[in-house]
Scaffold this motif. Structure first.
Motif, PDB file in Angstrom:
ATOM      1  N   THR A  10       0.829  -1.208   0.000  1.00 14.31           N
ATOM      2  CA  THR A  10       0.000   0.000   0.000  1.00 14.31           C
ATOM      3  C   THR A  10       0.863   1.257   0.000  1.00 14.31           C
ATOM      4  O   THR A  10       0.475   2.276  -0.581  1.00 14.31           O
ATOM      5  CB  THR A  10      -0.960   0.002   1.201  1.00 14.31           C
ATOM      6  N   ASP A  11       2.027   1.211   0.639  1.00 16.86           N
ATOM      7  CA  ASP A  11       2.958   2.349   0.571  1.00 16.86           C
ATOM      8  C   ASP A  11       3.310   2.665  -0.876  1.00 16.86           C
ATOM      9  O   ASP A  11       3.220   3.814  -1.322  1.00 16.86           O
ATOM     10  CB  ASP A  11       4.266   2.023   1.320  1.00 16.86           C
ATOM     11  N   VAL A  12       3.734   1.621  -1.592  1.00 19.79           N
ATOM     12  CA  VAL A  12       4.204   1.816  -2.964  1.00 19.79           C
ATOM     13  C   VAL A  12       3.054   2.233  -3.879  1.00 19.79           C
ATOM     14  O   VAL A  12       3.208   3.121  -4.731  1.00 19.79           O
ATOM     15  CB  VAL A  12       4.890   0.538  -3.477  1.00 19.79           C
ATOM     16  N   LEU A  29      13.164  -3.174  -5.404  1.00 20.56           N
ATOM     17  CA  LEU A  29      12.536  -2.047  -6.089  1.00 20.56           C
ATOM     18  C   LEU A  29      13.279  -0.769  -5.731  1.00 20.56           C
ATOM     19  O   LEU A  29      13.738  -0.611  -4.594  1.00 20.56           O
ATOM     20  CB  LEU A  29      11.075  -1.886  -5.666  1.00 20.56           C
ATOM     21  N   VAL A  30      13.365   0.127  -6.686  1.00 20.08           N
ATOM     22  CA  VAL A  30      13.840   1.484  -6.421  1.00 20.08           C
ATOM     23  C   VAL A  30      12.625   2.401  -6.485  1.00 20.08           C
ATOM     24  O   VAL A  30      11.922   2.441  -7.500  1.00 20.08           O
ATOM     25  CB  VAL A  30      14.887   1.937  -7.448  1.00 20.08           C
ATOM     26  N   LEU A  46      13.566  -1.079  -1.718  1.00 20.69           N
ATOM     27  CA  LEU A  46      12.790  -2.120  -1.058  1.00 20.69           C
ATOM     28  C   LEU A  46      13.324  -3.472  -1.511  1.00 20.69           C
ATOM     29  O   LEU A  46      13.242  -3.821  -2.702  1.00 20.69           O
ATOM     30  CB  LEU A  46      11.306  -1.997  -1.404  1.00 20.69           C
ATOM     31  N   PHE A  47      13.884  -4.242  -0.570  1.00 19.87           N
ATOM     32  CA  PHE A  47      14.470  -5.537  -0.886  1.00 19.87           C
ATOM     33  C   PHE A  47      13.491  -6.669  -0.562  1.00 19.87           C
ATOM     34  O   PHE A  47      12.646  -6.548   0.323  1.00 19.87           O
ATOM     35  CB  PHE A  47      15.781  -5.737  -0.123  1.00 19.87           C
ATOM     36  N   PHE A  75      16.147   1.667   3.631  1.00 20.35           N
ATOM     37  CA  PHE A  75      15.917   0.360   3.021  1.00 20.35           C
ATOM     38  C   PHE A  75      14.667  -0.267   3.629  1.00 20.35           C
ATOM     39  O   PHE A  75      14.547  -0.370   4.851  1.00 20.35           O
ATOM     40  CB  PHE A  75      17.100  -0.586   3.286  1.00 20.35           C
ATOM     41  N   GLY A  76      13.742  -0.688   2.781  1.00 18.90           N
ATOM     42  CA  GLY A  76      12.610  -1.474   3.241  1.00 18.90           C
ATOM     43  C   GLY A  76      12.910  -2.945   3.062  1.00 18.90           C
ATOM     44  O   GLY A  76      13.648  -3.338   2.144  1.00 18.90           O
TER      45      GLY A  76
END
Length: 261
Positions: A10-12, A29-30, A46-47, A75-76
């Motif tokens: 939901t953040d993304v 993701l970047v 985000l890893f 970093f997520g």
């Protein structure tokens, strides 16, 4: 990369709706927000898994390549169990782990209290200026121009989402002044994400936040086709008791690894 975490998903989604650019590199993701480069959690990696031995050097190099001017690190870690990985890798990265709670609800427990306030959606410049003022009242005035610009741009982004029809910002007004507020945005797949639930320090414990959340939920269920409400809170935040009392249930743990520049 398919994001498993409801919190990060939901953040993304919300960031993309606001104009952020998300690039999928398979293992990570970047996320980039050109309109607000000072927003750490709008400009992060985000890893797919928590850092294991040897990952810190690679992660650091990837972040520096994507955000060469950034002095911070963000970093997520995708997942639902709150796994933070190897603390030795955190030390190399210079980051601190933060594990928040992701809660969901299909509806809210009816409230018996009727706060002495006008509960309504925000409209116009005066209302949106008060969102910024409430934020400063809750967290203090920005210490520099960059921090103030970040706050102004973030509020402008939320306003843009509302005016584009993706959701609304509900406020509790006492004698014309915004004393509590929150945003709620539909992000697809029947999900809606709450943002920035805030109450002025001098107006807490009056039922204002509860009234704001109820009003927002009613509108979302009726107008936006929402089936599941999502909210995120730190486990030691007093507000989490309010959310649970309203019917939100703990679902996941969301991991952030962060270093302030």
């Amino acid at each position: 990369m398919e994001v498993a975490s409801l919190g990060f998903r939901t953040d993304v989604m919300l960031l993309e709706m606001g104009g952020s650019v998300v690039t999928d590199h398979g293992s990570h993701l970047v996320v980039r927000t050109p309109a607000n480069p000072g927003f750490h959690w709008g400009n992060f990696l985000l890893f797919s898994a928590s850092p294991q031995p040897g990952d810190a050097v690679r992660w650091s190099a990837l972040f520096e390549a994507e955000f060469p001017e950034a002095k911070y690190r963000a970093f997520g870690v995708d997942g639902v169990a709150g796994l933070v990985g190897q603390t030795s890798e955190h030390e190399v990265l210079g980051v601190t782990a933060e594990v928040n709670t992701v809660l969901t609800a299909d509806w809210l427990v009816p409230s018996v209290a009727t706060p002495q306030a006008e509960i309504r959606a925000l409209t116009g410049d005066v209302d949106w200026c008060q969102v910024l003022e409430l934020d400063f009242a809750c967290y203090g005035l920005p210490s520099d121009d960059d921090s103030r610009r970040f706050a102004e741009r973030r509020v402008a982004g939320y306003r843009g989402l509302c005016e584009a029809g993706h959701g609304f910002w509900i406020g509790a007004f006492v004698e014309g002044h915004l004393r509590s507020g929150a945003g709620l945005f539909a992000v697809g797949s029947g999900l809606a994400r709450f943002q920035n639930v805030e109450t002025h320090p001098d107006f807490r414990r009056r039922g204002l936040a509860s009234a704001v959340l109820h009003h927002a939920t009613q509108r979302a269920l009726l107008d936006l086709g929402v089936r599941t409400l999502v909210i995120v809170a730190a486990p030691d935040d007093p507000a989490i008791r309010l959310y649970r009392g309203l019917g939100f249930v703990d679902r996941e743990r969301q991991v952030h690894l962060h270093k302030v520049g």
